[in-house]
Design an enzyme around this catalytic site. Structure first.
Site, PDB file in Angstrom:
ATOM      1  N   HIS A 122      31.596  10.004  16.410  1.00 11.28           N
ATOM      2  CA  HIS A 122      30.773   9.009  15.721  1.00 11.28           C
ATOM      3  C   HIS A 122      31.536   8.549  14.476  1.00 11.28           C
ATOM      4  O   HIS A 122      32.324   9.308  13.914  1.00 11.28           O
ATOM      5  CB  HIS A 122      29.448   9.603  15.226  1.00 11.28           C
ATOM      6  CG  HIS A 122      28.512  10.093  16.272  1.00 11.28           C
ATOM      7  ND1 HIS A 122      28.658  11.320  16.877  1.00 11.28           N
ATOM      8  CD2 HIS A 122      27.384   9.541  16.789  1.00 11.28           C
ATOM      9  CE1 HIS A 122      27.655  11.510  17.728  1.00 11.28           C
ATOM     10  NE2 HIS A 122      26.872  10.449  17.695  1.00 11.28           N
ATOM     11  N   GLU A 289      24.062  12.115  30.111  1.00 11.80           N
ATOM     12  CA  GLU A 289      24.090  13.480  29.579  1.00 11.80           C
ATOM     13  C   GLU A 289      23.065  14.303  30.353  1.00 11.80           C
ATOM     14  O   GLU A 289      21.858  14.084  30.202  1.00 11.80           O
ATOM     15  CB  GLU A 289      23.779  13.515  28.088  1.00 11.80           C
ATOM     16  CG  GLU A 289      23.800  14.930  27.545  1.00 11.80           C
ATOM     17  CD  GLU A 289      23.610  15.007  26.040  1.00 11.80           C
ATOM     18  OE1 GLU A 289      22.885  15.926  25.592  1.00 11.80           O
ATOM     19  OE2 GLU A 289      24.172  14.172  25.308  1.00 11.80           O
ATOM     20  N   HIS A 292      19.913  15.605  28.772  1.00 11.02           N
ATOM     21  CA  HIS A 292      18.888  14.578  28.600  1.00 11.02           C
ATOM     22  C   HIS A 292      18.148  14.343  29.915  1.00 11.02           C
ATOM     23  O   HIS A 292      16.941  14.079  29.916  1.00 11.02           O
ATOM     24  CB  HIS A 292      19.522  13.267  28.125  1.00 11.02           C
ATOM     25  CG  HIS A 292      20.126  13.338  26.762  1.00 11.02           C
ATOM     26  ND1 HIS A 292      20.849  12.302  26.209  1.00 11.02           N
ATOM     27  CD2 HIS A 292      20.121  14.324  25.830  1.00 11.02           C
ATOM     28  CE1 HIS A 292      21.272  12.645  24.994  1.00 11.02           C
ATOM     29  NE2 HIS A 292      20.837  13.869  24.744  1.00 11.02           N
ATOM     30  N   ASP A 317      28.469  12.948  29.593  1.00  2.00           N
ATOM     31  CA  ASP A 317      28.489  13.889  28.480  1.00  2.00           C
ATOM     32  C   ASP A 317      28.139  15.263  29.039  1.00  2.00           C
ATOM     33  O   ASP A 317      26.969  15.596  29.212  1.00  2.00           O
ATOM     34  CB  ASP A 317      27.492  13.470  27.394  1.00  2.00           C
ATOM     35  CG  ASP A 317      28.153  12.660  26.301  1.00  2.00           C
ATOM     36  OD1 ASP A 317      29.297  12.230  26.495  1.00  2.00           O
ATOM     37  OD2 ASP A 317      27.528  12.446  25.251  1.00  2.00           O
ATOM     38  N   ASP A 328      16.638  19.637  23.226  1.00  2.00           N
ATOM     39  CA  ASP A 328      18.030  19.361  23.564  1.00  2.00           C
ATOM     40  C   ASP A 328      18.933  20.425  22.942  1.00  2.00           C
ATOM     41  O   ASP A 328      19.238  20.365  21.754  1.00  2.00           O
ATOM     42  CB  ASP A 328      18.387  17.968  23.028  1.00  2.00           C
ATOM     43  CG  ASP A 328      19.705  17.461  23.551  1.00  2.00           C
ATOM     44  OD1 ASP A 328      20.307  18.138  24.385  1.00  2.00           O
ATOM     45  OD2 ASP A 328      20.127  16.372  23.110  1.00  2.00           O
TER      46      ASP A 328
END
Length: 457
Positions: A122, A289, A292, A317, A328
């Site tokens: 990020h 992901e 998720h 991911d 998560d």
């Protein structure tokens, strides 16, 4: 993908600069492939052989592993119920530019010793945010100058970068979907810089994760307006990407909830529907992901498979979670049955490039030793290597594929073929039933399919 926690204020142990020849991971050599290693040999690859050719490609090319910067180098072992437990030797207790550079040098030493060819980050992971957008962007420029230098020195490439549009208080009500146009404009400006950084570092993809693009209550939410505004920003992204000549693939990462009660990118099919609704399906693919996916109530491999069959699987991911906890947890993927199902899908679609398998995972908060950073990645890489070998064997023997083909054989001729081609009519179907009567039920043989899969795992 989740927010990172700031470093603790405790003074870190001294560690030299990677640029001056000192090591951050002293005593750890480059991880080697050692087939047949014992159960207690955990600092070697037992299954992942980067140069081994499988189905015409090296294992490294099939798997395209990546280390994420936010968990691995910004993670401090905190969770919703506990304070940080991890203090890394390269941290000096500040979020200064000097510490950011030291952290980056430690990361590239780690990438090199692990033998991994990609990384992800990020914008706010790698460079501290300033008092103004200009200062923040200047920090990013300076840090990515160093990142580019380290990438050239090591040969490590950027799988993708992304913008943190969820951690800062300005984004407490969302970023692209915020009810305040001022905030939406700030998010767009931040994304603009992110795309520029992606182009600068030759990122192969660029990811959007809508951590707060959703709602906590419908009572104060104009859902249609928020979706329209998000689509508007994404159209700006497509235009600016073309304007600056950035060639990376744009990806959207689904998640059903957390931190928001409901997020607009609930799962792969929801994102695909959104993209088609706003005419964006040609410009974006899905970054799945699996942690998720299970939060959305689906099986581990569900979103990987659904995105792939729709031609929209761009990257993965690679992590897992503990469904019994209900949040998560971003654990390293160690379940070979899960990795087999993922790699079966990747194999069937011909690979993931320009995407990859990004370890969006963090060591447990009690795993505080530097060795744990390596062991976690090694174990996950071995799990995917085993999954790849299993998937290849499944494809070569063709037993599962033949079983599925036989189950759908009725669509190869007669009325079934016409239904499959979309050329039949309701009248024809009615005539068919009048002639042949009610269909006889056929077993789905679920347990047989599961038993066959277990043979390979």
């Amino acid at each position: 993908m989740s927010a990172f926690a700031p470093p603790r204020s405790k003074k870190a142990r001294s560690s030299g600069s990677h640029g001056s020849g000192n090591e951050f991971f002293k005593g750890i050599e480059k991880i080697e492939y050692k087939p047949g290693a014992g159960a207690d040999e955990v600092m070697v690859f037992k299954h992942y052989n980067a140069s081994e050719v499988i189905n015409g490609r090296t294992m490294q090319d099939w798997l395209r592993f990546s280390v994420c910067f936010w968990h691995t180098f910004r993670g401090v072992g905190s969770d919703p119920f506990g304070f940080p437990t991890i203090q890394r030797p390269w941290e000096d207790g500040t979020d200064s530019m000097e510490n950011a550079k030291q952290r980056l040098r430690a990361a590239f030493e780690f990438f090199t010793k692990l033998g991994i060819k990609y990384w992800t980050f990020h914008d706010r992971d790698i460079a501290p945010e300033g008092q103004t957008l200009e200062e923040t962007n200047s920090n990013l420029d300076e840090i990515t100058d160093l990142a580019k230098e380290l990438m050239e020195q090591t040969g490590v490439k950027l799988l993708w970068n992304t913008c943190n549009l969820f951690a800062h208080p300005r984004y407490m009500n969302g970023a692209m979907t915020n009810p305040d146009a001022h905030v939406v404009a700030y998010a767009a400006a931040q994304i603009k810089k992110g795309l520029e950084i992606g182009k600068k570092l030759n990122a192969e993809n660029f990811v959007f994760w809508g951590g707060r693009e959703g709602y906590f209550t419908i009572l104060n939410t104009d859902i249609r307006s928020e979706l329209d505004h998000m689509a508007s920003v994404l159209r700006m992204v497509v235009e600016y990407k073309k304007k600056i000549g950035f060639t990376g693939q744009l990806l959207i990462e689904p998640k059903p909830k957390e931190p928001s009660r409901h997020q607009y990118d609930y799962d792969a099919m929801t994102v695909i529907a959104f993209l088609h609704s706003y005419g964006l399906q040609e410009h974006f693919k899905i970054n799945v992901e699996p942690n998720h996916t299970t939060l959305a109530g689906h099986p581990y491999e569900h979103d990987v498979v659904m995105a792939s069959v729709c031609g929209m699987l761009g990257s993965i991911d690679s992590n897992t979670g503990s469904p019994d906890l209900g949040w998560d947890t971003d654990q390293f993927p160690m379940d070979v049955k899960n990795t087999t199902m993922v790699m079966k899908t990747v194999l069937e679609q011909g690979g993931l490039a320009p995407g990859g398998l990004n370890f969006d995972a963090k060591v447990r908060r009690e795993s505080t030793h530097l060795n744990d950073m390596f062991i976690s990645h090694i174990g996950a890489m071995d799990s995917f290597a085993r999954g790849l070998r299993n998937a290849v064997k499944i494809a070569e023997e063709g037993i599962l594929m033949k079983m599925v083909q036989e189950r759908y054989a009725s669509f190869e001729s007669g009325v079934g073929a016409k239904i499959a081609k979309g050329s039949s009519t309701l009248e024809e179907c009615e005539d068919f039933i009048k002639k042949y009567g009610d269909p006889e039920p056929h077993s789905g043989h679920q347990e047989m399919y599961e038993s066959v899969l277990n043979h390979y795992v």
